[in-house]
Design a protein around this motif. Sequence first.
Motif, short mmCIF file in Angstrom:
data_model
loop_
_atom_site.label_atom_id
_atom_site.label_comp_id
_atom_site.label_asym_id
_atom_site.label_seq_id
_atom_site.Cartn_x
_atom_site.Cartn_y
_atom_site.Cartn_z
N GLY A 1 34.75 122.12 62.75
CA GLY A 1 35.19 123.04 61.71
C GLY A 1 35.64 122.42 60.41
N VAL A 2 35.04 121.29 60.03
CA VAL A 2 35.37 120.67 58.74
C VAL A 2 34.10 120.56 57.90
N GLU A 3 34.27 120.12 56.64
CA GLU A 3 33.15 120.01 55.72
C GLU A 3 32.03 119.16 56.31
N ARG A 4 30.88 119.79 56.51
CA ARG A 4 29.77 119.16 57.20
C ARG A 4 29.10 118.06 56.39
N ASP A 5 29.09 118.21 55.08
CA ASP A 5 28.29 117.31 54.24
C ASP A 5 29.02 116.04 53.85
N PHE A 6 30.23 115.84 54.34
CA PHE A 6 30.91 114.57 54.09
C PHE A 6 30.10 113.44 54.73
N THR A 7 29.93 112.35 54.01
CA THR A 7 29.15 111.21 54.53
C THR A 7 30.08 110.05 54.82
N ALA A 8 30.23 109.75 56.09
CA ALA A 8 31.05 108.60 56.49
C ALA A 8 30.23 107.33 56.39
N ASP A 9 30.92 106.23 56.21
CA ASP A 9 30.27 104.92 56.24
C ASP A 9 30.04 104.56 57.71
N THR A 10 28.82 104.69 58.15
CA THR A 10 28.50 104.44 59.57
C THR A 10 27.71 103.15 59.77
N GLN A 11 27.77 102.28 58.77
CA GLN A 11 27.02 101.03 58.89
C GLN A 11 27.61 100.11 59.95
N LYS A 12 28.94 100.12 60.07
CA LYS A 12 29.58 99.22 61.01
C LYS A 12 29.60 99.81 62.40
N ARG A 13 29.28 98.99 63.40
CA ARG A 13 29.38 99.38 64.80
C ARG A 13 30.63 98.71 65.37
N PHE A 14 31.38 99.46 66.16
CA PHE A 14 32.62 98.95 66.72
C PHE A 14 32.44 98.63 68.20
N GLN A 15 33.26 97.73 68.71
CA GLN A 15 33.23 97.34 70.12
C GLN A 15 31.85 96.79 70.51
N THR A 16 31.26 95.94 69.66
CA THR A 16 29.99 95.32 70.03
C THR A 16 30.23 94.31 71.14
N ALA A 17 29.34 94.32 72.11
CA ALA A 17 29.59 93.55 73.34
C ALA A 17 29.26 92.07 73.17
N GLU A 18 30.13 91.23 73.72
CA GLU A 18 29.90 89.80 73.81
C GLU A 18 30.22 89.36 75.22
N VAL A 19 29.66 88.22 75.61
CA VAL A 19 29.94 87.65 76.93
C VAL A 19 30.33 86.19 76.75
N PRO A 20 31.12 85.65 77.68
CA PRO A 20 31.53 84.25 77.55
C PRO A 20 30.40 83.28 77.86
N LYS A 21 30.40 82.17 77.14
CA LYS A 21 29.45 81.10 77.45
C LYS A 21 29.86 80.41 78.75
N ASN A 22 31.15 80.23 78.93
CA ASN A 22 31.68 79.57 80.12
C ASN A 22 32.81 80.43 80.68
N GLN A 23 32.60 80.98 81.88
CA GLN A 23 33.58 81.91 82.43
C GLN A 23 34.87 81.22 82.82
N ALA A 24 34.81 79.97 83.25
CA ALA A 24 36.04 79.25 83.61
C ALA A 24 36.94 79.09 82.38
N VAL A 25 36.33 78.72 81.26
CA VAL A 25 37.09 78.60 80.01
C VAL A 25 37.62 79.97 79.59
N ASN A 26 36.78 81.00 79.76
CA ASN A 26 37.19 82.36 79.39
C ASN A 26 38.43 82.80 80.17
N ARG A 27 38.46 82.50 81.46
CA ARG A 27 39.62 82.88 82.28
C ARG A 27 40.87 82.11 81.85
N LEU A 28 40.71 80.86 81.49
CA LEU A 28 41.86 80.08 81.01
C LEU A 28 42.46 80.71 79.75
N LEU A 29 41.59 81.23 78.88
CA LEU A 29 42.05 81.77 77.60
C LEU A 29 42.56 83.20 77.70
#
Length: 302
Positions: A194-222
């Motif tokens: 129920g708000v103004e439909r034609d407002f244009t948000a900046d949707t270029q950025k994606r949030f919570q982009t997934a990454e994985v550890p190179k070394n899980q042992a180091v990841n657990r230490l950190l």
Amino acid sequence: MPLPNFLIIGVQKAGSTSVYEYLKQHPQVYVSPRKETEFFSRDLSQIPEKKTTPGGRRRILTLEDYQSLFANVTDELAIGEASPNYMMAYRKAIPNIQKYVPDARLIAILRNPVERAYSDYLMHVRDAIGSPKSLGEQVKTKAESSHMLLKGRYYEQLSHYVDAFGWPQIKVFLYDDLRRDSTQMMREIYQFIGVERDFTADTQKRFQTAEVPKNQAVNRLLRTKNPIRSAVAGALRQVLPESVRQQLRLRLIAANSQDKSSQSLPEEDRQLLFDYYREDMLKLQDLIGRDLSNWLSDPAKR
């Protein structure tokens, strides 16, 4: 004090964080400064003694806690929050929503459940949350108790919301919509709440982009509490302020991270997940009236 008139109820790993951030940009929309309050998925007849989560954030346990999130509402037309576990927690969430915000508009963003489950799995690996079994093993040994898998049983969950609130109060989007044309999807959401439909948000950025550890042992230490991390932190505490120590830790985590594309889902696991979700996807397709043929493409026949 105002309460929400719209909720993002689902699902995790389907772009809800990006949509939450885009909604913040609209001048007629107020969203809770805290995402994933999980307020309506709790047993609101009981207040646990523990007031913080393991990460140190204060839990939203009472109606007063929840109302405080909307204390800064001024003249916004749409007031909302995003807790994408509400869908899976429908048994508790539906009666609580009916009691406190019965007329709220409900938004669900759904992702191919196979891809959603794998993204969830990689998040657990990244954040060193336990030692999750492979998704194939989960299908074989704990399919009916794995939250990682159950979150993707959309038909089973969404049908209860439809029965409780009816279609005029519910809008379903696909993660594919967000990726294909995020501006158009946001305009449909604006119209729905129920708000103004034609407002244009900046949707270029994606949030919570997934990454994985190179070394899980180091990841657990950190990332986890352990004697080595405690000893190093104790030594650094004598010479560095906390902000610098945290920045150093984040840089080390970043150096040990890589894009999730470096780690693909094994084909055997993909087939097991597809077989597990197939019937639910077929029912969902009829429920929401959307063509899900791209989800229903059997991995073995590609």
